[in-house]
Design a protein around this motif. Structure first.
Motif, PDB file in Angstrom:
ATOM      1  N   ALA A 131     -12.365  64.728  24.181  1.00 17.45           N
ATOM      2  CA  ALA A 131     -11.714  63.683  24.978  1.00 17.45           C
ATOM      3  C   ALA A 131     -12.519  62.392  24.912  1.00 17.45           C
ATOM      4  CB  ALA A 131     -11.556  64.142  26.424  1.00 17.45           C
ATOM      5  N   GLU A 132     -13.850  62.506  24.920  1.00 14.53           N
ATOM      6  CA  GLU A 132     -14.697  61.312  24.824  1.00 14.53           C
ATOM      7  C   GLU A 132     -14.550  60.654  23.457  1.00 14.53           C
ATOM      8  OE1 GLU A 132     -19.174  59.783  25.946  1.00 14.53           O
ATOM      9  OE2 GLU A 132     -18.814  61.931  25.765  1.00 14.53           O
ATOM     10  N   LYS A 133     -14.405  61.450  22.402  1.00 18.72           N
ATOM     11  CA  LYS A 133     -14.164  60.895  21.067  1.00 18.72           C
ATOM     12  C   LYS A 133     -12.859  60.114  21.045  1.00 18.72           C
ATOM     13  CE  LYS A 133     -16.591  64.310  18.254  1.00 18.72           C
ATOM     14  NZ  LYS A 133     -16.426  65.383  17.258  1.00 18.72           N
ATOM     15  N   ALA A 134     -11.816  60.652  21.701  1.00 18.67           N
ATOM     16  CA  ALA A 134     -10.531  59.955  21.763  1.00 18.67           C
ATOM     17  C   ALA A 134     -10.672  58.639  22.521  1.00 18.67           C
ATOM     18  CB  ALA A 134      -9.480  60.843  22.432  1.00 18.67           C
ATOM     19  N   TYR A 135     -11.398  58.672  23.637  1.00 18.47           N
ATOM     20  CA  TYR A 135     -11.640  57.454  24.421  1.00 18.47           C
ATOM     21  C   TYR A 135     -12.377  56.410  23.583  1.00 18.47           C
ATOM     22  CZ  TYR A 135     -14.034  54.366  27.694  1.00 18.47           C
ATOM     23  OH  TYR A 135     -14.529  53.255  28.333  1.00 18.47           O
ATOM     24  N   ASN A 136     -13.455  56.846  22.920  1.00 20.13           N
ATOM     25  CA  ASN A 136     -14.245  55.919  22.099  1.00 20.13           C
ATOM     26  C   ASN A 136     -13.425  55.364  20.942  1.00 20.13           C
ATOM     27  OD1 ASN A 136     -16.543  56.151  23.694  1.00 20.13           O
ATOM     28  ND2 ASN A 136     -17.335  57.871  22.520  1.00 20.13           N
ATOM     29  N   ALA A 137     -12.550  56.187  20.360  1.00 17.01           N
ATOM     30  CA  ALA A 137     -11.687  55.717  19.277  1.00 17.01           C
ATOM     31  C   ALA A 137     -10.712  54.662  19.786  1.00 17.01           C
ATOM     32  CB  ALA A 137     -10.925  56.885  18.667  1.00 17.01           C
ATOM     33  N   PHE A 138     -10.150  54.878  20.980  1.00 11.08           N
ATOM     34  CA  PHE A 138      -9.217  53.918  21.578  1.00 11.08           C
ATOM     35  C   PHE A 138      -9.902  52.582  21.848  1.00 11.08           C
ATOM     36  CE2 PHE A 138      -7.157  52.113  25.400  1.00 11.08           C
ATOM     37  CZ  PHE A 138      -5.887  51.909  24.884  1.00 11.08           C
ATOM     38  N   VAL A 139     -11.061  52.637  22.476  1.00 14.64           N
ATOM     39  CA  VAL A 139     -11.802  51.407  22.791  1.00 14.64           C
ATOM     40  C   VAL A 139     -12.224  50.699  21.511  1.00 14.64           C
ATOM     41  CG1 VAL A 139     -13.903  50.501  23.867  1.00 14.64           C
ATOM     42  CG2 VAL A 139     -12.533  52.215  25.056  1.00 14.64           C
ATOM     43  N   GLY A 140     -12.686  51.462  20.523  1.00 15.80           N
ATOM     44  CA  GLY A 140     -13.096  50.876  19.249  1.00 15.80           C
ATOM     45  C   GLY A 140     -11.939  50.220  18.510  1.00 15.80           C
ATOM     46  N   ALA A 141     -10.767  50.848  18.561  1.00  9.29           N
ATOM     47  CA  ALA A 141      -9.583  50.278  17.912  1.00  9.29           C
ATOM     48  C   ALA A 141      -9.168  48.972  18.583  1.00  9.29           C
ATOM     49  CB  ALA A 141      -8.430  51.274  17.936  1.00  9.29           C
ATOM     50  N   ILE A 142      -9.275  48.913  19.900  1.00 11.79           N
ATOM     51  CA  ILE A 142      -8.957  47.670  20.620  1.00 11.79           C
ATOM     52  C   ILE A 142      -9.947  46.576  20.219  1.00 11.79           C
ATOM     53  CG2 ILE A 142      -8.923  46.562  22.897  1.00 11.79           C
ATOM     54  CD1 ILE A 142      -7.776  49.204  23.962  1.00 11.79           C
ATOM     55  N   TYR A 143     -11.222  46.908  20.181  1.00  7.42           N
ATOM     56  CA  TYR A 143     -12.245  45.942  19.797  1.00  7.42           C
ATOM     57  C   TYR A 143     -11.977  45.389  18.395  1.00  7.42           C
ATOM     58  CZ  TYR A 143     -16.728  44.115  18.233  1.00  7.42           C
ATOM     59  OH  TYR A 143     -17.706  43.309  17.709  1.00  7.42           O
ATOM     60  N   LYS A 144     -11.755  46.287  17.440  1.00 11.07           N
ATOM     61  CA  LYS A 144     -11.521  45.849  16.062  1.00 11.07           C
ATOM     62  C   LYS A 144     -10.223  45.053  15.939  1.00 11.07           C
ATOM     63  CE  LYS A 144     -14.128  49.492  13.825  1.00 11.07           C
ATOM     64  NZ  LYS A 144     -14.067  50.738  13.053  1.00 11.07           N
ATOM     65  N   GLY A 145      -9.180  45.489  16.634  1.00 11.55           N
ATOM     66  CA  GLY A 145      -7.910  44.774  16.586  1.00 11.55           C
ATOM     67  C   GLY A 145      -8.020  43.363  17.132  1.00 11.55           C
ATOM     68  N   LEU A 146      -8.715  43.208  18.254  1.00  7.62           N
ATOM     69  CA  LEU A 146      -8.903  41.872  18.828  1.00  7.62           C
ATOM     70  C   LEU A 146      -9.769  41.010  17.926  1.00  7.62           C
ATOM     71  CD1 LEU A 146      -9.392  42.538  22.636  1.00  7.62           C
ATOM     72  CD2 LEU A 146      -7.447  41.454  21.514  1.00  7.62           C
ATOM     73  N   LYS A 147     -10.804  41.606  17.367  1.00  7.34           N
ATOM     74  CA  LYS A 147     -11.698  40.846  16.504  1.00  7.34           C
ATOM     75  C   LYS A 147     -10.982  40.376  15.240  1.00  7.34           C
ATOM     76  CE  LYS A 147     -16.323  40.960  14.621  1.00  7.34           C
ATOM     77  NZ  LYS A 147     -17.546  41.726  14.455  1.00  7.34           N
ATOM     78  N   ASN A 148     -10.117  41.226  14.682  1.00  9.09           N
ATOM     79  CA  ASN A 148      -9.434  40.897  13.435  1.00  9.09           C
ATOM     80  C   ASN A 148      -8.194  40.019  13.627  1.00  9.09           C
ATOM     81  OD1 ASN A 148     -11.307  42.375  12.000  1.00  9.09           O
ATOM     82  ND2 ASN A 148     -10.094  44.235  12.042  1.00  9.09           N
ATOM     83  N   SER A 149      -7.344  40.369  14.587  1.00  9.42           N
ATOM     84  CA  SER A 149      -6.088  39.626  14.709  1.00  9.42           C
ATOM     85  C   SER A 149      -5.975  38.820  15.998  1.00  9.42           C
ATOM     86  CB  SER A 149      -4.892  40.583  14.606  1.00  9.42           C
ATOM     87  OG  SER A 149      -4.837  41.417  15.753  1.00  9.42           O
ATOM     88  N   GLY A 150      -6.766  39.143  17.014  1.00 14.44           N
ATOM     89  CA  GLY A 150      -6.730  38.381  18.255  1.00 14.44           C
ATOM     90  C   GLY A 150      -5.664  38.822  19.230  1.00 14.44           C
ATOM     91  N   LYS A 151      -4.804  39.810  18.845  1.00 16.78           N
ATOM     92  CA  LYS A 151      -3.746  40.242  19.752  1.00 16.78           C
ATOM     93  C   LYS A 151      -3.310  41.662  19.403  1.00 16.78           C
ATOM     94  CE  LYS A 151       0.496  38.513  21.822  1.00 16.78           C
ATOM     95  NZ  LYS A 151       1.448  37.414  21.839  1.00 16.78           N
ATOM     96  N   ILE A 152      -3.155  42.497  20.434  1.00 17.45           N
ATOM     97  CA  ILE A 152      -2.656  43.862  20.264  1.00 17.45           C
ATOM     98  C   ILE A 152      -1.548  44.069  21.278  1.00 17.45           C
ATOM     99  CG2 ILE A 152      -3.210  46.317  20.387  1.00 17.45           C
ATOM    100  CD1 ILE A 152      -6.147  45.514  19.918  1.00 17.45           C
TER     101      ILE A 152
END
Length: 91
Positions: free
Chosen positions: A22-43
């Motif tokens: 469950a913690e891996k899933a949480y970390n993956a979700f947070v990491g995906a948000i971080y990368k998405g915002l950094k790359n495109s600025g909007k999710i």
């Protein structure tokens, strides 16, 4: 609810066999948000909400304790807005 309680809830809702998964899933979700915002600025997550980077202009702020005026630099700050359908679920 703190992070540990949230991860336990993810374990229950997601039917994960362990807290570690469950913690891996949480970390993956947070990491995906971080990368998405950094790359495109909007999710946009339909039915949940929108994460977006907003430009905050340079300005001045006043320290309420000392009264000193401090200059701030322009920066990009993350913002989140819940979708109207999600807000309806909470009311």
């Amino acid at each position: 609810m703190n992070k540990t309680e949230f991860i336990k809830e993810i374990q229950k809702e997601g039917d994960f066999s362990s807290l570690k998964d469950a913690e891996k899933a949480y970390n993956a979700f947070v990491g995906a948000i971080y990368k998405g915002l950094k790359n495109s600025g909007k999710i946009i997550l339909a039915g949940f909400g929108t994460f977006e980077l907003k430009n905050k202009p340079a300005g001045t702020v006043k320290n309420p304790k000392t009264g000193a005026v401090i200059k701030t630099e322009a920066k990009r700050v993350p913002k989140f807005k819940f979708s109207s359908s999600f807000k309806t679920l909470l009311s």
